[in-house]
Structures are given as structure tokens and as C-alpha cells.
Design an enzyme around this catalytic site. Structure first.
Site, PDB file in Angstrom:
ATOM      1  N   GLY A   8      34.648 -41.217 114.809  1.00 49.72           N
ATOM      2  CA  GLY A   8      34.635 -42.488 114.089  1.00 49.72           C
ATOM      3  C   GLY A   8      33.312 -42.681 113.377  1.00 49.72           C
ATOM      4  O   GLY A   8      32.275 -42.181 113.843  1.00 49.72           O
TER       5      GLY A   8
ATOM      6  N   GLN B 102      26.740 -47.324 109.125  1.00 50.36           N
ATOM      7  CA  GLN B 102      26.092 -46.095 109.597  1.00 50.36           C
ATOM      8  C   GLN B 102      25.695 -45.173 108.453  1.00 50.36           C
ATOM      9  O   GLN B 102      24.927 -44.230 108.665  1.00 50.36           O
ATOM     10  CB  GLN B 102      27.008 -45.325 110.558  1.00 50.36           C
ATOM     11  CG  GLN B 102      27.233 -46.034 111.887  1.00 50.36           C
ATOM     12  CD  GLN B 102      28.108 -45.210 112.796  1.00 50.36           C
ATOM     13  OE1 GLN B 102      29.323 -45.281 112.727  1.00 50.36           O
ATOM     14  NE2 GLN B 102      27.502 -44.397 113.649  1.00 50.36           N
TER      15      GLN B 102
ATOM     16  N   CYS C 106      27.462 -42.080 119.959  1.00 53.44           N
ATOM     17  CA  CYS C 106      27.435 -42.674 118.619  1.00 53.44           C
ATOM     18  C   CYS C 106      26.670 -41.732 117.705  1.00 53.44           C
ATOM     19  O   CYS C 106      25.603 -41.240 118.083  1.00 53.44           O
ATOM     20  CB  CYS C 106      26.749 -44.043 118.666  1.00 53.44           C
ATOM     21  SG  CYS C 106      26.693 -44.880 117.074  1.00 53.44           S
ATOM     22  N   LEU C 107      27.202 -41.506 116.527  1.00 50.68           N
ATOM     23  CA  LEU C 107      26.522 -40.614 115.587  1.00 50.68           C
ATOM     24  C   LEU C 107      25.152 -41.156 115.187  1.00 50.68           C
ATOM     25  O   LEU C 107      24.300 -40.398 114.753  1.00 50.68           O
ATOM     26  CB  LEU C 107      27.397 -40.411 114.340  1.00 50.68           C
ATOM     27  CG  LEU C 107      28.645 -39.554 114.583  1.00 50.68           C
ATOM     28  CD1 LEU C 107      29.590 -39.631 113.400  1.00 50.68           C
ATOM     29  CD2 LEU C 107      28.236 -38.100 114.850  1.00 50.68           C
TER      30      LEU C 107
ATOM     31  N   HIS D 283      34.647 -49.708 119.160  1.00 52.70           N
ATOM     32  CA  HIS D 283      33.286 -49.217 118.893  1.00 52.70           C
ATOM     33  C   HIS D 283      32.940 -49.360 117.406  1.00 52.70           C
ATOM     34  O   HIS D 283      31.858 -49.864 117.061  1.00 52.70           O
ATOM     35  CB  HIS D 283      33.186 -47.742 119.337  1.00 52.70           C
ATOM     36  CG  HIS D 283      31.880 -47.082 119.079  1.00 52.70           C
ATOM     37  ND1 HIS D 283      31.049 -46.632 120.092  1.00 52.70           N
ATOM     38  CD2 HIS D 283      31.232 -46.763 117.918  1.00 52.70           C
ATOM     39  CE1 HIS D 283      29.969 -46.094 119.557  1.00 52.70           C
ATOM     40  NE2 HIS D 283      30.059 -46.154 118.239  1.00 52.70           N
ATOM     41  N   GLU D 284      33.855 -48.932 116.546  1.00 49.24           N
ATOM     42  CA  GLU D 284      33.583 -48.994 115.098  1.00 49.24           C
ATOM     43  C   GLU D 284      33.589 -50.435 114.596  1.00 49.24           C
ATOM     44  O   GLU D 284      32.773 -50.812 113.749  1.00 49.24           O
ATOM     45  CB  GLU D 284      34.607 -48.149 114.327  1.00 49.24           C
ATOM     46  CG  GLU D 284      34.668 -46.673 114.720  1.00 49.24           C
ATOM     47  CD  GLU D 284      33.317 -45.987 114.770  1.00 49.24           C
ATOM     48  OE1 GLU D 284      32.408 -46.373 114.010  1.00 49.24           O
ATOM     49  OE2 GLU D 284      33.150 -45.073 115.609  1.00 49.24           O
TER      50      GLU D 284
ATOM     51  N   HIS E  60      30.274 -52.009 115.091  1.00 48.36           N
ATOM     52  CA  HIS E  60      29.258 -51.644 114.086  1.00 48.36           C
ATOM     53  C   HIS E  60      29.243 -52.639 112.924  1.00 48.36           C
ATOM     54  O   HIS E  60      28.188 -52.924 112.357  1.00 48.36           O
ATOM     55  CB  HIS E  60      29.532 -50.251 113.523  1.00 48.36           C
ATOM     56  CG  HIS E  60      28.954 -49.121 114.334  1.00 48.36           C
ATOM     57  ND1 HIS E  60      27.592 -48.963 114.525  1.00 48.36           N
ATOM     58  CD2 HIS E  60      29.539 -48.092 114.983  1.00 48.36           C
ATOM     59  CE1 HIS E  60      27.377 -47.874 115.263  1.00 48.36           C
ATOM     60  NE2 HIS E  60      28.552 -47.330 115.557  1.00 48.36           N
TER      61      HIS E  60
HETATM   62  C1  QAP Z   1      32.481 -43.544 118.594  1.00 47.13           C
HETATM   63  O1  QAP Z   1      31.311 -41.625 117.962  1.00 47.13           O
HETATM   64  C2  QAP Z   1      33.026 -43.237 119.948  1.00 47.13           C
HETATM   65  O2  QAP Z   1      25.649 -37.824 120.079  1.00 47.13           O
HETATM   66  C3  QAP Z   1      32.447 -42.391 117.640  1.00 47.13           C
HETATM   67  O3  QAP Z   1      25.300 -35.344 119.122  1.00 47.13           O
HETATM   68  C4  QAP Z   1      32.619 -42.115 120.663  1.00 47.13           C
HETATM   69  O4  QAP Z   1      32.060 -39.862 116.861  1.00 47.13           O
HETATM   70  C5  QAP Z   1      33.931 -44.070 120.513  1.00 47.13           C
HETATM   71  C6  QAP Z   1      28.720 -37.513 118.138  1.00 47.13           C
HETATM   72  C7  QAP Z   1      33.147 -41.850 121.914  1.00 47.13           C
HETATM   73  C8  QAP Z   1      34.470 -43.805 121.768  1.00 47.13           C
HETATM   74  C9  QAP Z   1      34.087 -42.696 122.479  1.00 47.13           C
HETATM   75  C10 QAP Z   1      27.738 -38.045 118.955  1.00 47.13           C
HETATM   76  C11 QAP Z   1      28.544 -36.244 117.643  1.00 47.13           C
HETATM   77  C12 QAP Z   1      29.889 -38.277 117.768  1.00 47.13           C
HETATM   78  C13 QAP Z   1      26.612 -37.313 119.276  1.00 47.13           C
HETATM   79  C14 QAP Z   1      31.226 -40.335 117.574  1.00 47.13           C
HETATM   80  C15 QAP Z   1      26.437 -36.023 118.773  1.00 47.13           C
HETATM   81  C16 QAP Z   1      27.414 -35.486 117.951  1.00 47.13           C
HETATM   82  C17 QAP Z   1      30.050 -39.593 118.037  1.00 47.13           C
HETATM   83 CO    CO Z   2      28.777 -45.601 116.626  1.00 49.11          CO
END
Ligand code: QAP
Ligand code: CO
Length: 163
Positions: free
Chosen positions: A43, A48, A90-91, A132-133, A136
Site C-alpha cells: 500500500g 508518502q 510502512c514504506l 493503514h493507508e 496516512h
Molecule cells: C502498509 O506497507 C501495511 O519496512 C503498507 O523495508 C503494511 O507496504 C499495512 C515495506 C503491513 C498492513 C500491514 C516496508 C517494504 C512495505 C519496509 C508496506 C521495507 C520494505 C510496507
Molecule cells: Co504507511
């Protein structure tokens, strides 16, 4: 287009409603989908990438091979039910993951890229990604959804990492 990393203050801003679903928005959303996929994300919300407008992109988990993406514009969570703990990252806070509290099921109303009204009743990972999104768009990062004691520890860790 670059992903903003904590503690970039833009991540704490409140986003404005999208008023026009024009070609610019469509191409921006497509670029966000490409970025999300290139970094193995599930997401990505407009703030972001520095855009203070209310939309996000995410993986469509209803699609078995996860090839499809969703774009939700001006989303509103209109119903919520149950509680669940979900391990999130989180990205914008790369490398850090922790359990946070979410609703188990929600109803979320939004517009798609054609300007059509869409209503989702997600559960599981789709539900927590939407939450989550959606957070943001209100300048809320996932540590806000932890217990205070867990949040304190987590914030110390990330503040040390991202100076
Ligand atoms: C939100 O997050 C989310 O630390 C989206 O090194 C995540 O896509 C909602 C990511 C999990 C619910 C559960 C994070 C990629 C991606 C990092 C993401 C990383 C590489 C996060
Ligand atoms: Co995030």
C-alpha cells in the site's frame, strides 16, 4: 517521485479531498502503483510521495495472483467492527515492524479512477491495509495505533535510526 521517509513533516499533514479525477491524477496513481510494486509494498498513500490529496493505492488481495491494484479516492470508513492485532510496517519507516490495533472489519466508501462510487467490505489484510493507508491521509502513522507503552519504545528506536 520519491517516497518520503520519517520524520519528514509532510507525513503529518492532513490531506485535502480530490476535486478532479483528471489525467494527472490517473497518471500519478499509476506511477504510485509502479513504485509500490518496485519496492514490494502492499500500500502507498499520496502524502508518502509528497502529494497532500486524499487517495491511496494498494494491492487487491481478492485477486489471487495479486496482480491487480486498487486506487481509493476520497475514502471514508463508514462502519467498523471487531478488533484485531496486525503486524505492520510502512514504506516511510523502512525496516521497522510492530503489532498495532485495528478494526477487524470495516466498510469503506470511495471513488475509483473512473469517478464511480465503490463500497468495500474487506476483512483480513485488505482491511488493515485500507485502515493503514486511510490513516496516512489524516497524517497518522501506524505507531499511533499502538498502546502508549509500545509506542514510546518504538518511537525511541525509530528516532535513533532516522535523525
Ligand atoms: C502498509 O506497507 C501495511 O519496512 C503498507 O523495508 C503494511 O507496504 C499495512 C515495506 C503491513 C498492513 C500491514 C516496508 C517494504 C512495505 C519496509 C508496506 C521495507 C520494505 C510496507
Ligand atoms: Co504507511
Amino acid at each position: 517521485m520519491e517516497i518520503k521517509i520519517y520524520p519528514d513533516p509532510i507525513l503529518l499533514e492532513n490531506c485535502k479531498d480530490v476535486v478532479n479525477i483528471d489525467e494527472g491524477l490517473v497518471s500519478t496513481a499509476k506511477e504510485m502503483i509502479n513504485i509500490m510494486r518496485s519496492v514490494d509494498g502492499i500500500g502507498l498513500a499520496a502524502p508518502q510521495v509528497g502529494i497532500l490529496q486524499r487517495f491511496f493505492v494498494c494491492i487487491d488481495f481478492a485477486n489471487e495472483n495479486r496482480e491487480d491494484s486498487l486506487v481509493l479516492i476520497n475514502p471514508k470508513i463508514t462502519e467498523m467492527e471487531g478488533r484485531t492485532e496486525s503486524k505492520e510496517g510502512c514504506l516511510s519507516i523502512p525496516g521497522f515492524y510492530e503489532y498495532v490495533y485495528r478494526y477487524e472489519k470495516i466498510q469503506i466508501d470511495a471513488l475509483d479512477l473512473d469517478g464511480n462510487e465503490v463500497i468495500y467490505h474487506p476483512d483480513g489484510l485488505q482491511s488493515v491495509v485500507f485502515q493503514h493507508e486511510n490513516d496516512h491521509l489524516d497524517g497518522i502513522l501506524f505507531p499511533e495505533r499502538m498502546s502508549q507503552i509500545k509506542k514510546d519504545i518504538f518511537m525511541k528506536k525509530i528516532n535513533k535510526e532516522f535523525k
